[in-house]
Motif scaffolding. Structure first.
Motif, short mmCIF file in Angstrom:
data_model
loop_
_atom_site.label_atom_id
_atom_site.label_comp_id
_atom_site.label_asym_id
_atom_site.label_seq_id
_atom_site.Cartn_x
_atom_site.Cartn_y
_atom_site.Cartn_z
N PRO A 20 69.82 -1.34 4.67
CA PRO A 20 69.10 -2.52 5.15
C PRO A 20 68.13 -2.15 6.27
O PRO A 20 68.33 -1.15 6.97
CB PRO A 20 70.21 -3.43 5.66
N PRO A 21 67.07 -2.92 6.46
CA PRO A 21 66.17 -2.67 7.59
C PRO A 21 66.85 -3.03 8.90
O PRO A 21 67.92 -3.66 8.92
CB PRO A 21 64.99 -3.61 7.31
N ARG A 22 66.26 -2.65 10.01
CA ARG A 22 66.85 -2.95 11.32
C ARG A 22 66.91 -4.45 11.52
O ARG A 22 66.03 -5.20 11.12
CB ARG A 22 66.02 -2.30 12.43
N ALA A 23 67.99 -4.90 12.18
CA ALA A 23 68.15 -6.33 12.44
C ALA A 23 67.31 -6.73 13.65
O ALA A 23 67.18 -5.99 14.63
CB ALA A 23 69.62 -6.63 12.70
N LEU A 24 66.71 -7.91 13.57
CA LEU A 24 65.90 -8.43 14.66
C LEU A 24 66.76 -9.34 15.53
O LEU A 24 67.45 -10.23 15.04
CB LEU A 24 64.71 -9.23 14.12
N VAL A 25 66.71 -9.10 16.84
CA VAL A 25 67.45 -9.96 17.76
C VAL A 25 66.80 -11.33 17.83
O VAL A 25 67.46 -12.36 17.75
CB VAL A 25 67.51 -9.31 19.16
N GLU A 26 65.49 -11.34 17.96
CA GLU A 26 64.75 -12.60 18.06
C GLU A 26 63.49 -12.52 17.21
O GLU A 26 62.44 -12.05 17.67
CB GLU A 26 64.37 -12.88 19.53
N PRO A 27 63.56 -12.95 15.96
CA PRO A 27 62.38 -12.85 15.08
C PRO A 27 61.26 -13.76 15.56
O PRO A 27 61.50 -14.86 16.08
CB PRO A 27 62.93 -13.31 13.73
N LYS A 28 60.03 -13.30 15.38
CA LYS A 28 58.86 -14.06 15.82
C LYS A 28 58.13 -14.74 14.66
O LYS A 28 57.33 -15.64 14.88
CB LYS A 28 57.89 -13.15 16.57
N GLN A 29 58.39 -14.30 13.45
CA GLN A 29 57.67 -14.80 12.29
C GLN A 29 57.92 -16.29 12.06
O GLN A 29 59.03 -16.78 12.23
CB GLN A 29 58.08 -14.02 11.05
N THR A 30 56.86 -17.01 11.68
CA THR A 30 56.99 -18.42 11.33
C THR A 30 56.81 -18.59 9.82
O THR A 30 56.01 -17.89 9.20
CB THR A 30 55.95 -19.27 12.07
N PHE A 31 57.55 -19.55 9.25
CA PHE A 31 57.57 -19.72 7.80
C PHE A 31 57.32 -21.16 7.39
O PHE A 31 57.82 -22.10 8.04
CB PHE A 31 58.94 -19.31 7.23
N ASP A 32 56.58 -21.33 6.30
CA ASP A 32 56.56 -22.57 5.54
C ASP A 32 57.40 -22.32 4.28
O ASP A 32 57.07 -21.44 3.47
CB ASP A 32 55.14 -22.97 5.13
N ILE A 33 58.48 -23.08 4.12
CA ILE A 33 59.31 -22.96 2.91
C ILE A 33 58.80 -24.01 1.93
O ILE A 33 58.91 -25.22 2.18
CB ILE A 33 60.79 -23.21 3.22
N ILE A 34 58.26 -23.56 0.83
CA ILE A 34 57.59 -24.46 -0.12
C ILE A 34 58.46 -24.67 -1.35
O ILE A 34 58.93 -23.72 -1.97
CB ILE A 34 56.23 -23.88 -0.52
N ILE A 35 58.68 -25.95 -1.68
CA ILE A 35 59.46 -26.32 -2.85
C ILE A 35 58.55 -27.06 -3.84
O ILE A 35 58.22 -28.22 -3.63
CB ILE A 35 60.64 -27.25 -2.48
N PRO A 36 58.10 -26.41 -4.90
CA PRO A 36 57.33 -27.12 -5.93
C PRO A 36 58.28 -27.99 -6.74
O PRO A 36 59.30 -27.51 -7.24
CB PRO A 36 56.73 -25.99 -6.76
N ALA A 37 57.96 -29.27 -6.87
CA ALA A 37 58.91 -30.19 -7.51
C ALA A 37 58.19 -31.16 -8.44
O ALA A 37 57.15 -31.72 -8.08
CB ALA A 37 59.68 -30.98 -6.45
N HIS A 38 58.76 -31.34 -9.61
CA HIS A 38 58.25 -32.31 -10.58
C HIS A 38 59.41 -33.17 -11.08
O HIS A 38 60.29 -32.68 -11.79
CB HIS A 38 57.58 -31.59 -11.75
N ASN A 39 59.46 -34.43 -10.64
CA ASN A 39 60.52 -35.36 -11.03
C ASN A 39 61.91 -34.79 -10.73
O ASN A 39 62.77 -34.66 -11.61
CB ASN A 39 60.40 -35.72 -12.51
N GLU A 40 62.14 -34.48 -9.46
CA GLU A 40 63.40 -33.88 -9.02
C GLU A 40 64.15 -34.79 -8.05
O GLU A 40 64.82 -34.32 -7.12
CB GLU A 40 63.13 -32.52 -8.34
N GLU A 41 64.05 -36.11 -8.23
CA GLU A 41 64.65 -37.04 -7.28
C GLU A 41 66.17 -36.89 -7.17
O GLU A 41 66.74 -37.19 -6.11
CB GLU A 41 64.31 -38.48 -7.66
N LEU A 42 66.84 -36.44 -8.22
CA LEU A 42 68.29 -36.35 -8.19
C LEU A 42 68.82 -35.20 -7.36
O LEU A 42 69.93 -35.28 -6.82
CB LEU A 42 68.84 -36.24 -9.62
N GLY A 43 68.05 -34.12 -7.23
CA GLY A 43 68.57 -32.95 -6.54
C GLY A 43 67.78 -32.46 -5.35
O GLY A 43 68.21 -31.53 -4.66
#
Length: 417
Positions: free
Chosen positions: A40-63
């Motif tokens: 594994p790569p080295r572990a980061l104590v305090e990561p600086k990276q920012t993320f947008d987590i994108i969920i593409p969804a089509h008629n997914e109201e149930l889940g």
């Protein structure tokens, strides 16, 4: 003086006929032998990276609420991540349910440009223009993720070297987490799918990571930095937009790194009807990419002496396992039949056929081992011939209209049919 008999020439001819199958099987064997777990790569104590987590969804109201809740619980600073649901051409309450669960929602209606590829392009453009994040992560709407997902991505983005090898721009800019099965015990079909994804998603990915080439994109659990998106805009809109975009990234010098220690788990269908639709889309899409990119990638890789492109060409050109198994067994039967009818040995042809069958056997057993389904899964491999015949029938039947990449939603387990 030694006389070369007609059977010697027949032995050579049988070897030549088998050569494409043997090369494909040898490629899978090499990845099997290289599929040990990397450091594994080295572990980061305090990561600086920012993320947008994108969920593409089509008629997914149930889940959709469950998926948003799962992503909200990942082990990463809240002020450095944001969940964006793309409610794409929805006719239900997907957008409302996503907002209630705490996601930021982008609603999109376009009767012409429909499908996951267009939804992702829309979300990526928004993320780049908005300025909150430096990278995007793609998670499907029927998925749960491991808590370390974002940290694992951040460790590779922020590391100047990834496992001792420099990536094209110093850091990792394209990554793929392990994509596994959420419900492996639902039926023999889902257990076989778990083994199949163990082969395709884990064995092949770990082997390719060991080689230092692109592990490939799987559509779920992908991560791209804004730098990569700026250099290679996401204009992949086929039903296998992940494969399409992964090829374009490699052609621009970005390899996809395998993030083996983090995972996304997708729900696989256990019914034949839903599974048939799903497999037709996947296999039809890959067949289309094989026609469009297989040999051109091979020529480009040879011309540039680029190992990543050569490996991608092999990945695209190698046929589905079901077809490869039939071809390898067919070659072995043919060589044995020739030897039996003639009464003359064809040792080289039998040797090549044996190599192909043994290579596939090692590949399948390694896939079973890393899948974690245990002895029950090994027993379920007895269903493999039925599964192979079923997949070949799907291939002969051909893909439907969904090959254009439009949304074709698969009914989830537990939903009313």
């Amino acid at each position: 003086m030694h006389v070369v008999t007609s059977w010697t020439w027949l032995d050579v001819a049988l070897c030549v006929v088998q050569l494409p199958v043997a090369v494909a099987c040898g490629y899978l064997l090499s990845l099997t032998l290289l599929s040990y777990r990397p450091s594994p790569p080295r572990a980061l104590v305090e990561p600086k990276q920012t993320f947008d987590i994108i969920i593409p969804a089509h008629n997914e109201e149930l889940g959709i609420a469950r998926t948003v809740a799962n992503l909200s619980a990942v082990d990463y600073p809240v002020d450095r991540r944001r969940i964006i649901v793309v409610a794409d051409n929805c006719s239900d309450a997907t957008a409302q349910k996503a907002r209630e669960a705490g996601a930021f929602v982008l609603e999109r209606q376009d009767t012409e440009k429909r499908g996951k590829g267009y939804a992702l392009a829309h979300a990526f453009a928004f993320s780049q223009q908005d300025g909150f994040a430096g990278a995007v992560v793609v998670v499907d709407a029927d998925t749960v993720v491991s808590p370390n997902l974002l940290r694992a991505f951040a460790e590779r983005i922020e590391a100047p070297e990834v496992e001792g090898r420099k990536s094209p721009a110093g850091h990792a800019h394209a990554m793929q987490a392990h994509y596994g099965v959420m419900n492996p015990t639902a039926s023999w079909r889902t257990r076989l799918m778990t083994i199949a994804l163990g082969m395709f998603h884990k064995v092949r990915s770990q082997g390719r990571e060991t080689l230092g080439v692109s592990c490939g994109l799987r559509g779920n659990g992908m991560c791209f930095t804004h730098h990569a998106l700026a250099q290679v805009p996401h204009d992949a809109f086929s039903v296998v937009e992940d494969l399409e975009y992964g090829i374009r990234l490699a052609q621009h010098g970005f390899r996809v790194h395998y993030v083996w220690e983090a995972e996304v788990l997708g729900e696989m269908v256990s019914g034949e009807k839903q599974s048939r639709s799903q497999r037709q889309r996947w296999e039809g899409g890959r067949a289309q990419m094989r026609k469009l990119h297989g040999w051109p990638l091979l020529r480009e890789g040879l011309r540039k002496k680029d190992g990543t492109l050569l490996d991608l060409a092999m990945d695209v050109l190698v046929p589905p396992l079901s077809q490869l198994v039939l071809a390898a067994v067919g070659c072995a039967v043919l060589a044995g039949a020739v030897a039996g009818v003639s009464g003359e040995p064809v040792p080289w042809a039998l040797g090549v056929a044996g190599f192909s069958v043994a290579s596939l056997g090692a590949y399948v057993l390694r896939g079973w081992w890393v899948s974690g389904v245990g002895l029950r899964g090994l027993l379920d491999l007895a269903w493999a011939p039925v599964y192979v015949v079923w997949k070949v029938w799907l291939m002969l039947r051909g893909p439907g209209a969904e090959k254009r990449g439009e949304w074709v939603r698969t009914t989830r387990e537990g939903e009313h049919r």
